[in-house]
Design a protein around this motif. Sequence first.
Motif, PDB file in Angstrom:
ATOM      1  N   PHE A 220       0.973  -1.399  -0.095  1.00 11.71           N
ATOM      2  CA  PHE A 220      -0.084   0.445   0.085  1.00 11.71           C
ATOM      3  C   PHE A 220       0.945   0.867   0.346  1.00 11.71           C
ATOM      4  CE2 PHE A 220      -3.332  -2.992   1.980  1.00 11.71           C
ATOM      5  CZ  PHE A 220      -4.675  -2.571   0.673  1.00 11.71           C
ATOM      6  N   THR A 221       1.978   1.130   0.921  1.00  6.58           N
ATOM      7  CA  THR A 221       3.220   2.352   0.415  1.00  6.58           C
ATOM      8  C   THR A 221       3.550   2.435  -0.812  1.00  6.58           C
ATOM      9  OG1 THR A 221       3.900   1.964   2.843  1.00  6.58           O
ATOM     10  CG2 THR A 221       5.467   2.929   1.467  1.00  6.58           C
ATOM     11  N   LYS A 222       3.616   1.983  -1.422  1.00  6.39           N
ATOM     12  CA  LYS A 222       4.590   1.665  -3.214  1.00  6.39           C
ATOM     13  C   LYS A 222       3.308   2.616  -3.680  1.00  6.39           C
ATOM     14  CE  LYS A 222       6.221  -1.355  -5.564  1.00  6.39           C
ATOM     15  NZ  LYS A 222       7.314  -1.265  -5.903  1.00  6.39           N
ATOM     16  N   VAL A 223       1.588   2.636  -3.325  1.00  2.00           N
ATOM     17  CA  VAL A 223       0.512   2.760  -4.048  1.00  2.00           C
ATOM     18  C   VAL A 223       0.226   4.829  -3.435  1.00  2.00           C
ATOM     19  CG1 VAL A 223      -1.939   2.842  -4.167  1.00  2.00           C
ATOM     20  CG2 VAL A 223      -0.522   0.768  -4.030  1.00  2.00           C
ATOM     21  N   LEU A 224       0.460   4.233  -2.472  1.00  2.00           N
ATOM     22  CA  LEU A 224       0.684   6.027  -1.817  1.00  2.00           C
ATOM     23  C   LEU A 224       1.617   6.801  -2.714  1.00  2.00           C
ATOM     24  CD1 LEU A 224      -1.472   7.363   0.029  1.00  2.00           C
ATOM     25  CD2 LEU A 224       0.371   7.079   1.659  1.00  2.00           C
ATOM     26  N   GLU A 225       3.367   6.292  -3.122  1.00  2.00           N
ATOM     27  CA  GLU A 225       3.846   6.607  -3.702  1.00  2.00           C
ATOM     28  C   GLU A 225       3.340   7.133  -5.483  1.00  2.00           C
ATOM     29  OE1 GLU A 225       7.322   4.307  -3.114  1.00  2.00           O
ATOM     30  OE2 GLU A 225       7.551   4.536  -0.791  1.00  2.00           O
ATOM     31  N   MET A 226       2.499   6.581  -5.693  1.00  2.00           N
ATOM     32  CA  MET A 226       2.316   6.768  -7.033  1.00  2.00           C
ATOM     33  C   MET A 226       0.999   7.300  -6.684  1.00  2.00           C
ATOM     34  SD  MET A 226       2.282   2.755  -8.393  1.00  2.00           S
ATOM     35  CE  MET A 226       3.364   1.638  -8.693  1.00  2.00           C
ATOM     36  N   ASP A 227       0.325   8.003  -5.452  1.00  4.36           N
ATOM     37  CA  ASP A 227      -0.806   9.212  -5.598  1.00  4.36           C
ATOM     38  C   ASP A 227      -0.699   9.429  -4.228  1.00  4.36           C
ATOM     39  OD1 ASP A 227      -3.069  10.488  -6.187  1.00  4.36           O
ATOM     40  OD2 ASP A 227      -4.813   8.896  -6.325  1.00  4.36           O
ATOM     41  N   PRO A 228      -0.177  10.368  -3.940  1.00  6.84           N
ATOM     42  CA  PRO A 228      -0.222  10.569  -2.543  1.00  6.84           C
ATOM     43  C   PRO A 228      -1.392  11.445  -2.544  1.00  6.84           C
ATOM     44  CG  PRO A 228       2.249  11.654  -3.814  1.00  6.84           C
ATOM     45  CD  PRO A 228       0.634  11.044  -4.602  1.00  6.84           C
ATOM     46  N   THR A 229      -2.692  11.583  -2.020  1.00  7.95           N
ATOM     47  CA  THR A 229      -3.754  12.177  -2.505  1.00  7.95           C
ATOM     48  C   THR A 229      -4.637  10.999  -2.370  1.00  7.95           C
ATOM     49  OG1 THR A 229      -4.538  12.314  -4.516  1.00  7.95           O
ATOM     50  CG2 THR A 229      -2.940  14.434  -3.162  1.00  7.95           C
ATOM     51  N   ASN A 230      -4.233   9.828  -2.054  1.00  7.74           N
ATOM     52  CA  ASN A 230      -5.252   9.148  -2.176  1.00  7.74           C
ATOM     53  C   ASN A 230      -5.900   8.906  -1.059  1.00  7.74           C
ATOM     54  OD1 ASN A 230      -6.937   6.088  -2.270  1.00  7.74           O
ATOM     55  ND2 ASN A 230      -5.689   5.498  -3.877  1.00  7.74           N
ATOM     56  N   GLU A 231      -7.049   9.064  -0.461  1.00  8.70           N
ATOM     57  CA  GLU A 231      -7.218   8.595   1.175  1.00  8.70           C
ATOM     58  C   GLU A 231      -8.003   7.585   1.428  1.00  8.70           C
ATOM     59  OE1 GLU A 231     -10.973  12.445   1.469  1.00  8.70           O
ATOM     60  OE2 GLU A 231      -9.256  13.342   0.761  1.00  8.70           O
ATOM     61  N   ASN A 232      -8.345   6.548   0.633  1.00  9.85           N
ATOM     62  CA  ASN A 232      -8.278   5.362   1.005  1.00  9.85           C
ATOM     63  C   ASN A 232      -7.662   4.589   1.235  1.00  9.85           C
ATOM     64  OD1 ASN A 232     -10.320   3.302   1.352  1.00  9.85           O
ATOM     65  ND2 ASN A 232      -9.687   2.546  -0.734  1.00  9.85           N
ATOM     66  N   ILE A 233      -6.101   5.135   0.596  1.00 10.70           N
ATOM     67  CA  ILE A 233      -5.050   4.140   0.927  1.00 10.70           C
ATOM     68  C   ILE A 233      -4.379   5.330   2.171  1.00 10.70           C
ATOM     69  CG2 ILE A 233      -2.584   3.553   0.232  1.00 10.70           C
ATOM     70  CD1 ILE A 233      -4.591   2.180  -1.097  1.00 10.70           C
ATOM     71  N   ILE A 234      -4.693   5.962   2.725  1.00  7.30           N
ATOM     72  CA  ILE A 234      -4.104   6.949   3.880  1.00  7.30           C
ATOM     73  C   ILE A 234      -4.344   6.314   4.635  1.00  7.30           C
ATOM     74  CG2 ILE A 234      -3.614   8.961   4.815  1.00  7.30           C
ATOM     75  CD1 ILE A 234      -3.574  10.436   1.834  1.00  7.30           C
ATOM     76  N   TYR A 235      -6.141   6.004   4.684  1.00 10.01           N
ATOM     77  CA  TYR A 235      -6.446   5.165   6.303  1.00 10.01           C
ATOM     78  C   TYR A 235      -6.023   3.673   6.263  1.00 10.01           C
ATOM     79  CZ  TYR A 235     -10.567   3.432   8.287  1.00 10.01           C
ATOM     80  OH  TYR A 235     -11.403   2.348   9.075  1.00 10.01           O
ATOM     81  N   ILE A 236      -5.772   2.651   5.050  1.00  5.03           N
ATOM     82  CA  ILE A 236      -5.653   2.054   5.027  1.00  5.03           C
ATOM     83  C   ILE A 236      -4.380   1.514   5.825  1.00  5.03           C
ATOM     84  CG2 ILE A 236      -4.839  -0.572   4.580  1.00  5.03           C
ATOM     85  CD1 ILE A 236      -6.678   0.372   2.207  1.00  5.03           C
ATOM     86  N   LEU A 237      -3.641   2.662   5.681  1.00  3.48           N
ATOM     87  CA  LEU A 237      -1.888   2.413   6.064  1.00  3.48           C
ATOM     88  C   LEU A 237      -2.332   2.790   7.398  1.00  3.48           C
ATOM     89  CD1 LEU A 237       0.224   3.632   2.965  1.00  3.48           C
ATOM     90  CD2 LEU A 237       0.906   1.669   4.628  1.00  3.48           C
TER      91      LEU A 237
END
Length: 420
Positions: free
Chosen positions: A396-413
């Motif tokens: 999920f950290t890799k996903v967030l690096e691609m899209d730092p504004t992805n709130e769903n991934i921020i919440y999961i992390l």
Amino acid sequence: METVEKIIALLEKGNHKEALQGYRHILNHGSGEERYVLGEEFLRYGFVEEAKNLFETLLQDYPDEGEILVYYAEACLELGEDDEAMLALNEVPENDPSYPRALLLMADLYQMQGLYEVSEQKLLKAKQLLPDEIVIDFALGELYLEEGKLQEAIEAYKKVIEKETEIGGVNIHQRLGDAYSAGGNFEEALIHYDKALEERLDINTLFNYGLTAFQAGMNKTAIEKFTEVKELDYEYHSVYLYLAMAYEREGELEKGLAVAEEGLKYDEFNKDLYFCGGRMALKNGDDDKGIEFLKKALELDPEFVAAALLLSKLYLKKEWYEDVLAVVKGMRENGLEEPQFLWDEAAALWHLEQYSQALNKYEQAYTYFKDDPDFLTEFGYFLMEEGKREKAAEIFTKVLEMDPTNENIIYILERLSDEA
């Protein structure tokens, strides 16, 4: 010559049996002039074996006569006796007026054998002897077009078209259209196709016009021309696929699907037409017909990867996971390893609760899709569900690096961090 004239008259009237009876008399008892004239006429009317025999007898008396050697070679070529033809052509003296014709025939022979460089040498030699002869320019154009030397072909055809628009029944504008189209100069190609069609309606030229318009993204023009082709000949198989795809591009899915189904009446083993029809049926919301067409495409070609990929995705959407695995298995049995199949297989195995196998497939797919955020997100959820939270956080950290504004991934992390 009176007898020869009577034989020619019989040929013109279609009385071939009587004409052949007269031929035998000339072959055995006629003068050299009679055999020569009759040989020309028989060659023109398609009595090639008889023409060959007449010229063969003439060569016994005139073994170095270039014109007879060339006619004899032409007859041999018509009969598929290439080696005999080449032997005769090589006997034509270089100072003979028929030598350029011999060079043209030799060039044709070498071209048919795929010996393009030798063919070109013969034509260029003929061109030196007869620099203004457009038949040689035409032959060069044909050679270059077949070789894919498009600019050279265009230059050769341009020399022809300065004097003639047709050689041997071939429209030069049509050939220029083909050459320009093959080189991606679609606008210039269409100009020449228009001119060719103004001179004579030809179904192949019309189809090539439509195909060029299709390649240029001029879908409405392509539809117009392809429809004309279909109306001229409903059994012109090639037109249905491109007409269907042109409708698909325009979003006219029902018309495109109708064309595909019509085409399959004439060409029932066309896998591409089934695939195109299946694709349009799915876009139009008819999953049952889409599945039917895609399965038929795969029956015709079990290695049809594009059809298998589309079918696999549809089965995933419908949650028919066993069917996904069957498609992937079929591809693998045919030695086809497509990365997307690994992803589809992993997803199907996950939903069938075959978790260890699913993990194995996700890890294999990761090699190919490690930069795909959709894959990484799905893989992350799988890992999280399997209790592999540290690995999930890494993904999920890799996903967030691609899209730092992805709130769903921020919440999961954040959740994964709190649970750590």
